[in-house]
Write an enzyme that holds these catalytic residues in place. Structure first.
Site, PDB file in Angstrom:
ATOM      1  N   CYS A 120      -6.550  -2.578  12.473  1.00 24.03           N
ATOM      2  CA  CYS A 120      -6.863  -1.206  12.899  1.00 24.03           C
ATOM      3  C   CYS A 120      -8.328  -0.914  12.611  1.00 24.03           C
ATOM      4  O   CYS A 120      -8.939  -0.066  13.230  1.00 24.03           O
ATOM      5  CB  CYS A 120      -5.973  -0.221  12.174  1.00 24.03           C
ATOM      6  SG  CYS A 120      -6.026  -0.443  10.395  1.00 24.03           S
ATOM      7  N   ARG A 154       0.836  -1.208   0.000  1.00 22.75           N
ATOM      8  CA  ARG A 154       0.000   0.000   0.000  1.00 22.75           C
ATOM      9  C   ARG A 154       0.873   1.260   0.000  1.00 22.75           C
ATOM     10  O   ARG A 154       0.417   2.336  -0.361  1.00 22.75           O
ATOM     11  CB  ARG A 154      -0.933  -0.038   1.224  1.00 22.75           C
ATOM     12  CG  ARG A 154      -2.132   0.836   1.111  1.00 22.75           C
ATOM     13  CD  ARG A 154      -3.186   0.500   2.141  1.00 22.75           C
ATOM     14  NE  ARG A 154      -2.888   1.022   3.456  1.00 22.75           N
ATOM     15  CZ  ARG A 154      -3.734   0.935   4.499  1.00 22.75           C
ATOM     16  NH1 ARG A 154      -4.903   0.342   4.353  1.00 22.75           N
ATOM     17  NH2 ARG A 154      -3.420   1.426   5.667  1.00 22.75           N
ATOM     18  N   GLU A 176      -0.788   6.393   9.232  1.00 21.13           N
ATOM     19  CA  GLU A 176      -1.966   5.508   9.365  1.00 21.13           C
ATOM     20  C   GLU A 176      -1.851   4.889  10.745  1.00 21.13           C
ATOM     21  O   GLU A 176      -1.033   3.989  10.962  1.00 21.13           O
ATOM     22  CB  GLU A 176      -1.941   4.424   8.283  1.00 21.13           C
ATOM     23  CG  GLU A 176      -2.105   4.933   6.858  1.00 21.13           C
ATOM     24  CD  GLU A 176      -3.503   5.426   6.544  1.00 21.13           C
ATOM     25  OE1 GLU A 176      -4.430   5.155   7.338  1.00 21.13           O
ATOM     26  OE2 GLU A 176      -3.672   6.089   5.519  1.00 21.13           O
TER      27      GLU A 176
HETATM   28  P1  NAD Z   1       3.874  -0.278  16.343  1.00 17.52           P
HETATM   29  O1  NAD Z   1       3.574   1.168  16.338  1.00 17.52           O
HETATM   30  O2  NAD Z   1       4.392  -0.885  17.581  1.00 17.52           O
HETATM   31  O3  NAD Z   1       4.973  -0.603  15.228  1.00 17.52           O
HETATM   32  C1  NAD Z   1       4.789  -0.202  13.872  1.00 17.52           C
HETATM   33  C2  NAD Z   1       6.159  -0.109  13.212  1.00 17.52           C
HETATM   34  O4  NAD Z   1       6.916   0.893  13.868  1.00 17.52           O
HETATM   35  C3  NAD Z   1       6.984  -1.390  13.297  1.00 17.52           C
HETATM   36  O5  NAD Z   1       7.731  -1.522  12.106  1.00 17.52           O
HETATM   37  C4  NAD Z   1       7.897  -1.122  14.468  1.00 17.52           C
HETATM   38  O6  NAD Z   1       9.103  -1.844  14.395  1.00 17.52           O
HETATM   39  C5  NAD Z   1       8.154   0.361  14.303  1.00 17.52           C
HETATM   40  N1  NAD Z   1       8.535   1.043  15.541  1.00 17.52           N
HETATM   41  C6  NAD Z   1       8.220   0.699  16.810  1.00 17.52           C
HETATM   42  N2  NAD Z   1       8.765   1.585  17.673  1.00 17.52           N
HETATM   43  C7  NAD Z   1       9.426   2.494  16.918  1.00 17.52           C
HETATM   44  C8  NAD Z   1      10.185   3.666  17.219  1.00 17.52           C
HETATM   45  N3  NAD Z   1      10.377   4.077  18.466  1.00 17.52           N
HETATM   46  N4  NAD Z   1      10.720   4.354  16.206  1.00 17.52           N
HETATM   47  C9  NAD Z   1      10.525   3.955  14.946  1.00 17.52           C
HETATM   48  N5  NAD Z   1       9.825   2.875  14.582  1.00 17.52           N
HETATM   49  C10 NAD Z   1       9.277   2.144  15.562  1.00 17.52           C
HETATM   50  O7  NAD Z   1       2.561  -0.998  15.812  1.00 17.52           O
HETATM   51  P2  NAD Z   1       2.296  -2.575  15.641  1.00 17.52           P
HETATM   52  O8  NAD Z   1       2.112  -3.144  17.000  1.00 17.52           O
HETATM   53  O9  NAD Z   1       3.314  -3.181  14.722  1.00 17.52           O
HETATM   54  O10 NAD Z   1       0.922  -2.565  14.834  1.00 17.52           O
HETATM   55  C11 NAD Z   1      -0.294  -2.394  15.448  1.00 17.52           C
HETATM   56  C12 NAD Z   1      -0.767  -0.952  15.351  1.00 17.52           C
HETATM   57  O11 NAD Z   1      -0.784  -0.539  13.992  1.00 17.52           O
HETATM   58  C13 NAD Z   1      -2.175  -0.783  15.842  1.00 17.52           C
HETATM   59  O12 NAD Z   1      -2.280   0.389  16.620  1.00 17.52           O
HETATM   60  C14 NAD Z   1      -2.989  -0.628  14.565  1.00 17.52           C
HETATM   61  O13 NAD Z   1      -4.198   0.072  14.719  1.00 17.52           O
HETATM   62  C15 NAD Z   1      -2.031   0.094  13.699  1.00 17.52           C
HETATM   63  N6  NAD Z   1      -2.395  -0.087  12.283  1.00 17.52           N
HETATM   64  C16 NAD Z   1      -2.966   0.962  11.624  1.00 17.52           C
HETATM   65  C17 NAD Z   1      -3.341   0.812  10.301  1.00 17.52           C
HETATM   66  C18 NAD Z   1      -3.974   1.952   9.559  1.00 17.52           C
HETATM   67  O14 NAD Z   1      -4.020   1.860   8.339  1.00 17.52           O
HETATM   68  N7  NAD Z   1      -4.448   3.007  10.204  1.00 17.52           N
HETATM   69  C19 NAD Z   1      -3.143  -0.409   9.656  1.00 17.52           C
HETATM   70  C20 NAD Z   1      -2.570  -1.456  10.356  1.00 17.52           C
HETATM   71  C21 NAD Z   1      -2.186  -1.288  11.683  1.00 17.52           C
END
Ligand code: NAD
Length: 475
Positions: A284, A159, A250
């Site tokens: 999400c 995406r 997102e």
């Molecule tokens: P997360 O925020 O923990 O991690 C997302 C990404 O960020 C991963 O690649 C992770 O390694 C990286 N990351 C983590 N800490 C970081 C930091 N300090 N600096 C830089 N990068 C960092 O999220 P998750 O647990 O992987 O996914 C779940 C979340 O994603 C949920 O809140 C969900 O709602 C959201 N999500 C949103 C959408 C959308 O389109 N709005 C789609 C899918 C998931």
């Protein structure tokens, strides 16, 4: 099964310069699937340098050329769709049906943006004072850092990659640590399609924060496209501010599912199951709070419980299982903790409410008597738990639906006029009216409030990777 488990930098698959690896686990079995290369800071620097070098020639390619490369990647992945689904099952834990659904959704972004690449319009206007003509063109924004979560390991990558490449940007992709294998499979397909070296790079730094911060401070990086939690999104927006890096976000959701009086319960149950259980609830977009009118509440709960009594839970490698594992034991324990505290807060477990043996499994669960103010109604559950909040007054239901910092998606079930009217009052970037699923590459996906900035998919999605340029012409 063997996997690509290396970094991809400047067209080469290679280990990290420090020789370190991290384990990628199968959460259905608690077993290691692969030892994935860790990107050190120098590897991340090299990935950005490769993207910067490749940008000059990539942005100069014709839209048609970019379009055909994306189309070729789509065809390669379409021919290998089952393998992509199997990789998703193994590293993420979701059911095979969910993984295949994700794989099909994921590759559609390559097809959609292969079409959009050739449809970027400009504008030519006459100034009101008639002293010049105004030419508006779009240019690729530049090297883009793409960061994706574990819940849709392939689709969240495509995406972002597809519109970025269509726009003429080069990218560095950082997938989630839990699920880098599907991302590597997608990157390999782009390479096989003939995308030139340096245009798509993949890095997996551990720990993530410092390496991402360093990349965001590199002067070549002009775009951050992040999908993940609101918590991490906020941190990255601060980081991006230092070099004024354009940011698309997102983020998390807390989707209300509002059942209005007069709703058709057959349709509602069908939609509720999809809105809640797609991806095992780890979405999400997952319905997080069910506001059900008191005239329908008993029957709604009874029918959900009956549906769940037939569900089979187990590893996605058995394709008949309807619900797979959560991505890790930690995620399962997080869901269990939310349910336990909801019960302590006065909710009642009608079915489920327990972890299951053998892997990171949690039973399909229905909770009744949940309070709108409770933790479980204000936190993303990310698991197979239906929290039911009964209401009497529709205005109250809308007020509660909007009473959140999130605004990604909402679901409304009811008679057409009433449902449409409610949908107009709901504060969310997307509202599903009498439907359990909305995601579509042709539609703008994104949230209001603290659920995000910008949109992905559709004609809008490519604009996130383009900048407008105004040229004034004295004729
Ligand atoms: P997360 O925020 O923990 O991690 C997302 C990404 O960020 C991963 O690649 C992770 O390694 C990286 N990351 C983590 N800490 C970081 C930091 N300090 N600096 C830089 N990068 C960092 O999220 P998750 O647990 O992987 O996914 C779940 C979340 O994603 C949920 O809140 C969900 O709602 C959201 N999500 C949103 C959408 C959308 O389109 N709005 C789609 C899918 C998931």
């Amino acid at each position: 099964m063997t996997f690509r488990s290396q970094l991809h930098i400047d067209g080469q698959w290679r280990d990290g310069s420090g020789g370190r690896t991290f384990p990628v686990m199968d959460p259905s079995a608690g077993k290691e699937l692969a030892a994935f290369a860790i990107a050190e800071e120098t590897d991340c620097d090299e990935a950005i340098a490769a993207a910067e070098t490749a940008l000059t020639s990539w942005r100069a390619t014709s839209p048609r050329e970019r379009s055909e490369l994306l189309r070729a990647a789509f065809e390669i992945l379409r021919n290998d769709i089952e393998r992509l689904a199997e990789i998703i099952v193994l590293e993420n834990g979701k059911s095979y049906a969910d993984a295949l659904g994700e794989a099909k959704y994921a590759i559609e972004f390559f097809r959609w943006y292969s079409e959009e690449a050739a449809r970027v319009h400009g504008d030519f206007r006459r100034s009101p004072a008639d002293d010049k003509h105004i030419l508006v063109t779009h240019e690729p924004i530049g090297v883009s850092l793409l960061i994706t979560p574990w819940n849709y390991p392939a689709a969240m990558a495509t995406r972002k990659i597809a519109p970025a490449l269509a726009a003429g940007c080069t990218v560095v992709l950082k997938p989630a640590r839990e699920t880098p294998l599907a991302a590597a499979f997608v990157v390999e397909a782009l390479q096989r399609a003939g995308v030139p070296a340096g245009v798509v790079n993949l890095v997996t730094p551990v720990p993530t924060g410092p390496a991402v911060s360093r990349m965001l401070h590199h002067p070549a990086v002009r775009k951050l496209s992040f999908t993940g939690s609101t918590e991490v999104g906020r941190v990255l927006l601060h980081e991006a501010a230092d070099q004024v890096v354009s940011s698309s976000m997102e983020l998390g959701g807390n989707a209300p599912f509002v059942v209005l009086p007069g709703a058709d319960l057959d349709l509602t149950i069908e939609g509720a199951l999809v809105a809640k259980m797609r991806n095992g609830g780890s979405a999400c977009t997952a319905a997080n709070r069910f506001y059900v009118h008191s005239s329908l509440c008993e029957e709604f709960i009874g029918r959900m419980v009956t549906e769940f009594s037939t569900w089979t839970v187990g590893p996605g490698s058995d394709r008949s299982n309807q619900l797979g594992a959560l991505v890790s034991d930690d995620e399962r324990d997080k869901v269990a903790g939310l349910v336990d505290r909801a019960v302590a807060d006065g909710a009642e477990i009608v079915c489920g409410g327990e972890s299951l043996d053998g892997g990171a499994f949690y039973a399909p669960t229905v909770l009744r008597g949940v309070s709108h103010d409770s933790e479980i109604a204000s936190t993303e559950i990310f698991g197979p738990v239906v929290s039911v909040i009964e209401y009497d007054d529709v205005d109250d239901a809308i007020r509660m639906a909007n009473d959140t910092i999130f605004g990604l998606i909402a679901y409304v079930y009811g008679e057409k006029g009433a449902a449409l009217s409610a949908s107009l009052r709901i504060e969310a970037g997307m509202v599903a009216v009498n439907r359990g699923v909305l995601s579509d590459p042709a539609a703008p996906f994104g949230g209001m409030k603290q659920s995000g900035l910008g949109r992905e998919g559709s004609a809008e999605g490519i604009l996130e990777f383009l900048e407008e340029k105004y040229i004034g012409i004295d004729l």
